[in-house]
Design a protein around this motif. Structure first.
Motif, PDB file in Angstrom:
ATOM      1  N   ARG A  33     -33.950  61.224  77.356  1.00 46.23           N
ATOM      2  CA  ARG A  33     -33.831  61.900  78.660  1.00 46.23           C
ATOM      3  C   ARG A  33     -33.990  63.412  78.507  1.00 46.23           C
ATOM      4  O   ARG A  33     -34.676  64.056  79.302  1.00 46.23           O
ATOM      5  CB  ARG A  33     -32.460  61.588  79.272  1.00 46.23           C
ATOM      6  CG  ARG A  33     -32.254  62.192  80.659  1.00 46.23           C
ATOM      7  CD  ARG A  33     -30.816  62.085  81.107  1.00 46.23           C
ATOM      8  NE  ARG A  33     -29.931  62.949  80.345  1.00 46.23           N
ATOM      9  CZ  ARG A  33     -29.772  64.251  80.579  1.00 46.23           C
ATOM     10  NH1 ARG A  33     -30.466  64.845  81.553  1.00 46.23           N
ATOM     11  NH2 ARG A  33     -28.943  64.972  79.863  1.00 46.23           N
ATOM     12  N   ARG A  34     -33.393  63.963  77.462  1.00 50.56           N
ATOM     13  CA  ARG A  34     -33.438  65.419  77.287  1.00 50.56           C
ATOM     14  C   ARG A  34     -34.845  65.936  77.016  1.00 50.56           C
ATOM     15  O   ARG A  34     -35.253  66.939  77.586  1.00 50.56           O
ATOM     16  CB  ARG A  34     -32.506  65.839  76.143  1.00 50.56           C
ATOM     17  CG  ARG A  34     -31.034  65.719  76.480  1.00 50.56           C
ATOM     18  CD  ARG A  34     -30.163  66.339  75.408  1.00 50.56           C
ATOM     19  NE  ARG A  34     -28.753  66.110  75.662  1.00 50.56           N
ATOM     20  CZ  ARG A  34     -27.767  66.636  74.936  1.00 50.56           C
ATOM     21  NH1 ARG A  34     -28.048  67.423  73.912  1.00 50.56           N
ATOM     22  NH2 ARG A  34     -26.514  66.364  75.232  1.00 50.56           N
ATOM     23  N   GLU A  36     -37.649  64.694  77.831  1.00 49.98           N
ATOM     24  CA  GLU A  36     -38.610  64.427  78.901  1.00 49.98           C
ATOM     25  C   GLU A  36     -38.369  65.265  80.150  1.00 49.98           C
ATOM     26  O   GLU A  36     -39.117  65.149  81.118  1.00 49.98           O
ATOM     27  CB  GLU A  36     -38.587  62.940  79.258  1.00 49.98           C
ATOM     28  CG  GLU A  36     -39.165  62.050  78.151  1.00 49.98           C
ATOM     29  CD  GLU A  36     -39.158  60.585  78.519  1.00 49.98           C
ATOM     30  OE1 GLU A  36     -38.510  60.225  79.537  1.00 49.98           O
ATOM     31  OE2 GLU A  36     -39.789  59.796  77.790  1.00 49.98           O
ATOM     32  N   ARG A  37     -37.362  66.123  80.150  1.00 53.27           N
ATOM     33  CA  ARG A  37     -37.105  66.957  81.320  1.00 53.27           C
ATOM     34  C   ARG A  37     -38.220  67.962  81.554  1.00 53.27           C
ATOM     35  O   ARG A  37     -38.878  68.399  80.612  1.00 53.27           O
ATOM     36  CB  ARG A  37     -35.779  67.713  81.155  1.00 53.27           C
ATOM     37  CG  ARG A  37     -34.550  66.863  81.370  1.00 53.27           C
ATOM     38  CD  ARG A  37     -33.308  67.648  81.120  1.00 53.27           C
ATOM     39  NE  ARG A  37     -33.327  68.246  79.791  1.00 53.27           N
ATOM     40  CZ  ARG A  37     -32.237  68.719  79.183  1.00 53.27           C
ATOM     41  NH1 ARG A  37     -31.075  68.682  79.786  1.00 53.27           N
ATOM     42  NH2 ARG A  37     -32.313  69.244  77.986  1.00 53.27           N
ATOM     43  N   GLY A  38     -38.393  68.319  82.823  1.00 56.58           N
ATOM     44  CA  GLY A  38     -39.384  69.325  83.174  1.00 56.58           C
ATOM     45  C   GLY A  38     -38.922  70.721  82.789  1.00 56.58           C
ATOM     46  O   GLY A  38     -37.760  70.954  82.469  1.00 56.58           O
ATOM     47  N   GLN A  41     -35.806  72.284  84.812  1.00 58.77           N
ATOM     48  CA  GLN A  41     -34.531  71.692  84.426  1.00 58.77           C
ATOM     49  C   GLN A  41     -34.108  72.135  83.030  1.00 58.77           C
ATOM     50  O   GLN A  41     -32.937  72.438  82.781  1.00 58.77           O
ATOM     51  CB  GLN A  41     -34.615  70.159  84.486  1.00 58.77           C
ATOM     52  CG  GLN A  41     -34.779  69.592  85.874  1.00 58.77           C
ATOM     53  CD  GLN A  41     -36.218  69.646  86.366  1.00 58.77           C
ATOM     54  OE1 GLN A  41     -37.143  69.930  85.610  1.00 58.77           O
ATOM     55  NE2 GLN A  41     -36.410  69.376  87.653  1.00 58.77           N
ATOM     56  N   LEU A  42     -35.068  72.206  82.120  1.00 60.06           N
ATOM     57  CA  LEU A  42     -34.777  72.602  80.752  1.00 60.06           C
ATOM     58  C   LEU A  42     -34.301  74.053  80.682  1.00 60.06           C
ATOM     59  O   LEU A  42     -33.310  74.368  80.016  1.00 60.06           O
ATOM     60  CB  LEU A  42     -36.035  72.414  79.896  1.00 60.06           C
ATOM     61  CG  LEU A  42     -35.894  72.496  78.377  1.00 60.06           C
ATOM     62  CD1 LEU A  42     -34.906  71.475  77.868  1.00 60.06           C
ATOM     63  CD2 LEU A  42     -37.256  72.305  77.720  1.00 60.06           C
ATOM     64  N   THR A  45     -30.772  74.372  82.402  1.00 57.67           N
ATOM     65  CA  THR A  45     -29.706  73.793  81.587  1.00 57.67           C
ATOM     66  C   THR A  45     -29.345  74.722  80.435  1.00 57.67           C
ATOM     67  O   THR A  45     -28.167  74.891  80.101  1.00 57.67           O
ATOM     68  CB  THR A  45     -30.133  72.422  81.037  1.00 57.67           C
ATOM     69  OG1 THR A  45     -30.447  71.558  82.127  1.00 57.67           O
ATOM     70  CG2 THR A  45     -29.015  71.779  80.225  1.00 57.67           C
TER      71      THR A  45
END
Length: 283
Positions: A33-34, A36-38, A41-42, A45
Motif C-alpha cells: 500500500r505504501r 503504490e501511493r500517489g 499522498q506520499l 504523509t
C-alpha cells in the motif's frame, strides 16, 4: 464496479502473540500500500510525519527547561510518537521493514523503495524545519535549551561511537515497526511507540529525523553550528540507521519468518487465482 483483494487463509483465533508469519502477511500488505501511493499522498504523509515528531520535540524542550531532567524530557518526547502512530503518518526510518517485506514477497520494486525513502525523508525534514521554526518563534525562551540539545550531535563527531548510536536508532525504530504490526490493539501499539521514543530521546540515539529536528530548533535559535554541520550529521545518521534497521533487524526478521512463507507470498502474488473478485456498489 468491482475491486479485488487477496484472500488470506483463515487462521484460528489465538490468545497469544501472533506468529512471525502472520506479522509478515500484515507487513507485506502495508508495504504494498505504501509504495503504490500517489505523489500528493506520499508528500503529505512525509510532511505530517515531521510535524508530528515536532510536537514531541516541543514537549521535550518544555520539560527539559522546566525540570532540567533528561529522563523526564525523554518521556515527554513520546507525545510525538503517539501522534505519529495515531495519525497514521510516517518517518523515513519506518519504511525499512515494511516496504522491504513487500519486495521480498515480490509485490514491490527497489525503485519504488527508493522513491518512498527519498520523498519521505525530504518531506519529514521540510515539515520538521517548519514546525521547529514555529516553536522557537512562538516560545523564544526555549532557545537556550534547544541549542543545548541540538549541539550534542555535531559535538560527538563521526567515529564509531556516533555510528553505533545511529545503528541503535535504526534498530529501535524498525523494532517498533515490527511490534506495531504484531498487534491490532491500539494500547499495545501506543506502548511500543512510547517505549521506543523514550529510548531514542534518553540515549540519546542518533536518529536521522529526530536529530535533524533537534538541530533545526537549535539553528532557529542561533546555534553555534551551521547547516553544513547538520547535513554531515544527517548523512552519517541515515547510513547508520539503514545499517541497523535493515541489516540488523529487517534481514533477521525475514530469516525468522522463513523462506517457505516468503515463497508462498511470492507465489500468491504471482497467481490471479489467489484473488477474489468482490461485487461492490451494486444498486
Amino acid at each position: 464496479m468491482t475491486q479485488t483483494r487477496r484472500e488470506r487463509p483463515s487462521r484460528p483465533t489465538r490468545a497469544v502473540a501472533p506468529l512471525p508469519e502472520d506479522v509478515f502477511e500484515r507487513t507485506v500488505d502495508e508495504g504494498e500500500r505504501r509504495v503504490e501511493r500517489g505523489w500528493p499522498q506520499l508528500c503529505a504523509t512525509g510532511a505530517v510525519g515531521g510535524i508530528d515528531v515536532g510536537m514531541g520535540v516541543l514537549a521535550l524542550l518544555v520539560v527539559r527547561r522546566a525540570t532540567g531532567s533528561e529522563v523526564l524530557a525523554a518521556l515527554a518526547f513520546g507525545i510525538g510518537f503517539v501522534a505519529l502512530t495515531l495519525a497514521q503518518s510516517e518517518l523515513f526510518t519506518e519504511n525499512f521493514l515494511v516496504p522491504i517485506a513487500a519486495i521480498a514477497a515480490g509485490r514491490a520494486s527497489w525503485l519504488q523503495l527508493l522513491r518512498l525513502w527519498v520523498v519521505t525523508l525530504a518531506f519529514n525534514l521540510a515539515g520538521g524545519w517548519i514546525i521547529t521554526g514555529l516553536i522557537i518563534a512562538g516560545i523564544p525562551k526555549l532557545g537556550p535549551v534547544a541549542i543545548e540539545v541540538g549541539r550534542f550531535y555535531p559535538g560527538i563527531g563521526y567515529g564509531f561511537p556516533a555510528f553505533a548510536l545511529a545503528m541503535l536508532a535504526g534498530c529501535a525504530i524498525t523494532l517498533m515497526t515490527w511490534m506495531i504490526h504484531s498487534t491490532t490493539s491500539p494500547s499495545a501499539q501506543l506502548a511500543a511507540a512510547v517505549a521506543m521514543a523514550f529510548l531514542l530521546a534518553a540515549g540519546p540515539l542518533d536518529h536521522a529525523i529526530v536529530v535533524s529536528l533537534e538541530m533545526f530548533a537549535a539553528l532557529h535559535a542561533g546555534a553555534p553550528f551551521g547547516y553544513s554541520s547538520w547535513l554531515a550529521v544527517l548523512g552519517f545518521a541515515s547510513l547508520g540507521n539503514i545499517v541497523g534497521g535493515v541489516g540488523l533487524v529487517t534481514v533477521l526478521r525475514l530469516v525468522q519468518v522463513g523462506g517457505r512463507k516468503i515463497a508462498e507470498e511470492r507465489e500468491a502474488g504471482d497467481h490471479p487465482s489467489d484473488l477474489v473478485v468482490v461485487e461492490a456498489d451494486r444498486d
